[in-house]
Design an enzyme around this catalytic site. Structure first.
Site, PDB file in Angstrom:
ATOM      1  N   LYS A  18     -33.412   0.313  12.706  1.00 13.78           N
ATOM      2  CA  LYS A  18     -33.782  -1.031  13.198  1.00 13.78           C
ATOM      3  C   LYS A  18     -33.347  -1.205  14.658  1.00 13.78           C
ATOM      4  O   LYS A  18     -34.121  -1.627  15.500  1.00 13.78           O
ATOM      5  CB  LYS A  18     -33.115  -2.135  12.352  1.00 13.78           C
ATOM      6  N   ARG A  92     -31.823 -11.193   5.534  1.00 18.52           N
ATOM      7  CA  ARG A  92     -31.581 -10.086   4.613  1.00 18.52           C
ATOM      8  C   ARG A  92     -31.538 -10.559   3.165  1.00 18.52           C
ATOM      9  O   ARG A  92     -31.407  -9.741   2.257  1.00 18.52           O
ATOM     10  CB  ARG A  92     -30.248  -9.438   4.968  1.00 18.52           C
ATOM     11  N   ARG A 126     -23.483   8.586  13.141  1.00 18.37           N
ATOM     12  CA  ARG A 126     -23.665   7.480  14.108  1.00 18.37           C
ATOM     13  C   ARG A 126     -22.361   7.188  14.857  1.00 18.37           C
ATOM     14  O   ARG A 126     -21.310   7.035  14.249  1.00 18.37           O
ATOM     15  CB  ARG A 126     -24.147   6.233  13.366  1.00 18.37           C
ATOM     16  N   ARG A 159     -18.163   3.375  13.068  1.00 20.23           N
ATOM     17  CA  ARG A 159     -17.927   2.096  12.403  1.00 20.23           C
ATOM     18  C   ARG A 159     -17.240   2.317  11.067  1.00 20.23           C
ATOM     19  O   ARG A 159     -17.563   3.254  10.352  1.00 20.23           O
ATOM     20  CB  ARG A 159     -19.269   1.376  12.188  1.00 20.23           C
ATOM     21  N   ARG A 170     -23.334  -0.371   0.560  1.00 17.67           N
ATOM     22  CA  ARG A 170     -24.229  -1.112   1.459  1.00 17.67           C
ATOM     23  C   ARG A 170     -25.689  -0.889   1.103  1.00 17.67           C
ATOM     24  O   ARG A 170     -26.486  -1.811   1.104  1.00 17.67           O
ATOM     25  CB  ARG A 170     -24.028  -0.636   2.903  1.00 17.67           C
TER      26      ARG A 170
HETATM   27  N1  LIG Z   1     -31.647  12.288  13.290  1.00 17.21           N
HETATM   28  C1  LIG Z   1     -32.188  11.097  13.565  1.00 17.21           C
HETATM   29  N2  LIG Z   1     -31.388  10.067  13.833  1.00 17.21           N
HETATM   30  C2  LIG Z   1     -31.978   8.865  14.122  1.00 17.21           C
HETATM   31  C3  LIG Z   1     -33.375   8.676  14.145  1.00 17.21           C
HETATM   32  N3  LIG Z   1     -33.634   7.364  14.465  1.00 17.21           N
HETATM   33  C4  LIG Z   1     -32.433   6.775  14.621  1.00 17.21           C
HETATM   34  N4  LIG Z   1     -31.428   7.677  14.430  1.00 17.21           N
HETATM   35  C5  LIG Z   1     -29.979   7.499  14.468  1.00 17.21           C
HETATM   36  O1  LIG Z   1     -29.606   7.000  13.186  1.00 17.21           O
HETATM   37  C6  LIG Z   1     -28.527   6.074  13.282  1.00 17.21           C
HETATM   38  C7  LIG Z   1     -28.966   4.737  12.683  1.00 17.21           C
HETATM   39  O2  LIG Z   1     -29.935   4.133  13.532  1.00 17.21           O
HETATM   40  P1  LIG Z   1     -29.806   2.584  13.914  1.00 17.21           P
HETATM   41  O3  LIG Z   1     -30.899   2.277  14.881  1.00 17.21           O
HETATM   42  O4  LIG Z   1     -28.410   2.295  14.310  1.00 17.21           O
HETATM   43  O5  LIG Z   1     -30.138   1.948  12.468  1.00 17.21           O
HETATM   44  P2  LIG Z   1     -29.902   0.490  11.864  1.00 17.21           P
HETATM   45  O6  LIG Z   1     -28.635   0.555  11.075  1.00 17.21           O
HETATM   46  O7  LIG Z   1     -31.097   0.263  10.968  1.00 17.21           O
HETATM   47  O8  LIG Z   1     -29.870  -0.471  13.017  1.00 17.21           O
HETATM   48  C8  LIG Z   1     -28.165   6.006  14.763  1.00 17.21           C
HETATM   49  O9  LIG Z   1     -27.080   6.893  15.006  1.00 17.21           O
HETATM   50  C9  LIG Z   1     -29.446   6.465  15.470  1.00 17.21           C
HETATM   51  O10 LIG Z   1     -29.166   7.071  16.726  1.00 17.21           O
HETATM   52  C10 LIG Z   1     -34.212   9.814  13.861  1.00 17.21           C
HETATM   53  O11 LIG Z   1     -35.451   9.756  13.878  1.00 17.21           O
HETATM   54  N5  LIG Z   1     -33.570  10.983  13.585  1.00 17.21           N
HETATM   55  N1  LIG Z   2     -28.419 -10.945   7.664  1.00 20.10           N
HETATM   56  C1  LIG Z   2     -27.171 -10.645   7.278  1.00 20.10           C
HETATM   57  N2  LIG Z   2     -26.631 -11.207   6.173  1.00 20.10           N
HETATM   58  C2  LIG Z   2     -25.391 -10.930   5.759  1.00 20.10           C
HETATM   59  N3  LIG Z   2     -24.584 -10.041   6.383  1.00 20.10           N
HETATM   60  C3  LIG Z   2     -25.073  -9.445   7.494  1.00 20.10           C
HETATM   61  C4  LIG Z   2     -26.385  -9.703   7.995  1.00 20.10           C
HETATM   62  N4  LIG Z   2     -26.595  -8.947   9.107  1.00 20.10           N
HETATM   63  C5  LIG Z   2     -25.478  -8.243   9.285  1.00 20.10           C
HETATM   64  N5  LIG Z   2     -24.555  -8.530   8.322  1.00 20.10           N
HETATM   65  C6  LIG Z   2     -23.198  -7.952   8.178  1.00 20.10           C
HETATM   66  O1  LIG Z   2     -22.989  -7.041   9.256  1.00 20.10           O
HETATM   67  C7  LIG Z   2     -22.865  -5.692   8.776  1.00 20.10           C
HETATM   68  C8  LIG Z   2     -23.512  -4.737   9.765  1.00 20.10           C
HETATM   69  O2  LIG Z   2     -24.859  -5.053   9.933  1.00 20.10           O
HETATM   70  P1  LIG Z   2     -25.789  -4.215  10.912  1.00 20.10           P
HETATM   71  O3  LIG Z   2     -25.123  -3.995  12.215  1.00 20.10           O
HETATM   72  O4  LIG Z   2     -27.125  -4.835  10.878  1.00 20.10           O
HETATM   73  O5  LIG Z   2     -25.785  -2.782  10.291  1.00 20.10           O
HETATM   74  P2  LIG Z   2     -26.676  -2.028   9.298  1.00 20.10           P
HETATM   75  O6  LIG Z   2     -28.123  -2.352   9.435  1.00 20.10           O
HETATM   76  O7  LIG Z   2     -26.357  -0.646   9.732  1.00 20.10           O
HETATM   77  O8  LIG Z   2     -26.116  -2.464   7.977  1.00 20.10           O
HETATM   78  C9  LIG Z   2     -23.492  -5.729   7.392  1.00 20.10           C
HETATM   79  O9  LIG Z   2     -22.997  -4.720   6.551  1.00 20.10           O
HETATM   80  C10 LIG Z   2     -23.052  -7.124   6.914  1.00 20.10           C
HETATM   81  O10 LIG Z   2     -21.689  -7.131   6.540  1.00 20.10           O
END
Ligand SMILES: Nc1nc2c(ncn2[C@@H]2O[C@H](COP(=O)(O)OP(=O)(O)O)[C@@H](O)[C@H]2O)c(=O)[nH]1
Ligand SMILES: Nc1ncnc2c1ncn2[C@@H]1O[C@H](COP(=O)(O)OP(=O)(O)O)[C@@H](O)[C@H]1O
Length: 223
Positions: A18, A92, A126, A159, A170
């Site tokens: 995301k 969410r 990450r 993290r 999660r």
């Molecule tokens: N290997 C790989 N890593 C990716 C890809 N896209 C994103 N990532 C990595 O996966 C991890 C999670 O992505 P992030 O954008 O933080 O996901 P979020 O938790 O949904 O916001 C990060 O360390 C990114 O750099 C991909 O296509 N391949």
């Molecule tokens: N919309 C939401 N509702 C409830 N908790 C949230 C929400 N967005 C984020 N959080 C809190 O922040 C943490 C990290 O969220 P985020 O940075 O979006 O990471 P990820 O997508 O990797 O879970 C979540 O595990 C939760 O504890």
């Protein structure tokens, strides 16, 4: 060309990309995105009892209660009324989606569908720069110098909630909470789902979709 203000959301489990996709959209379309997770982490910096409580949810990988996150996000979005909205990680839960309905009509919802094994691998690799929220991955987008943020030279950290013990919880919680949200947006015809294991392959489709709503400032390949 003046365009209508965008009201968009990117949904997906932890590690689905995301933040990575929102970063690309922000750069390609000249707008700012708002990550609920990053916003929460920044808001907690001030301390206080409420902050300490919310911190415990974050560290254990649990969702913060609806009223806490909703109050924070709605207040911030009210301040950004005259800007495009690209929300990463909010809403969410169904309760959060209903609260968002109260302040806007969403144009589009992007859902990232990534296999479980891929999510686990990505989260364990990450690394983040806490102050800016910049995200790295040792395989996908490593920093220029290992362990150090490219722009500030400050150290990168992993993290707490990316530890394997927290990740499984999660992912489970996400699924349960997100299902009714997806169904709601699907029934409205605004849900666009993208499946795959690589952000680079999903990205051209996301770019094309966004281009139909808002003029790009950069071509697709220059994300
Ligand atoms: N290997 C790989 N890593 C990716 C890809 N896209 C994103 N990532 C990595 O996966 C991890 C999670 O992505 P992030 O954008 O933080 O996901 P979020 O938790 O949904 O916001 C990060 O360390 C990114 O750099 C991909 O296509 N391949
Ligand atoms: N919309 C939401 N509702 C409830 N908790 C949230 C929400 N967005 C984020 N959080 C809190 O922040 C943490 C990290 O969220 P985020 O940075 O979006 O990471 P990820 O997508 O990797 O879970 C979540 O595990 C939760 O504890």
């Amino acid at each position: 060309m003046a365009s209508k203000l965008l009201r968009a959301v990117v949904l997906g489990p932890p590690g689905s990309g995301k933040g990575t996709v929102c970063e690309r959209i922000a750069r390609s379309f000249g707008l700012q995105h708002l990550s609920s997770g990053q916003f929460l982490r920044e808001s907690l910096g001030g301390g206080g009892e409420a902050g300490a409580l919310a911190q415990q949810y974050l560290e254990r990988g649990l969702l913060v209660p609806d009223h806490v996150i909703t109050r924070l996000m709605v207040a911030e979005l009210e301040k950004r009324r005259e800007q495009h909205w690209l929300l990463d990680g909010f809403p969410r839960t169904l309760g959060q989606a209903e609260a968002l309905d109260g302040i806007c009509q969403l144009d589009l919802v992007i859902s990232l569908n990534i296999p479980f094994e891929t999510l686990k691998d990505r989260l364990s690799a990450r690394w983040v720069h806490p102050a800016s929220g910049r995200v790295y991955n040792m395989d996908f987008n490593p920093p220029h110098t290992q362990g150090v943020d490219d722009l500030t030279g400050e150290p990168l950290v992993q993290r707490e909630d990316d530890r394997p013990e927290a990740v499984a919880a999660r992912l489970r919680k996400y699924k349960d909470a997100a299902k009714p949200v997806m169904e709601l947006y699907k029934s409205r015809g605004i849900l666009h789902s993208f499946s795959g294991t690589e952000t680079n392959k999903i990205w051209p489709y996301v770019y094309t979709l966004l281009s139909s709503r808002i003029p790009p400032v950069l071509p697709e390949e220059e994300h």
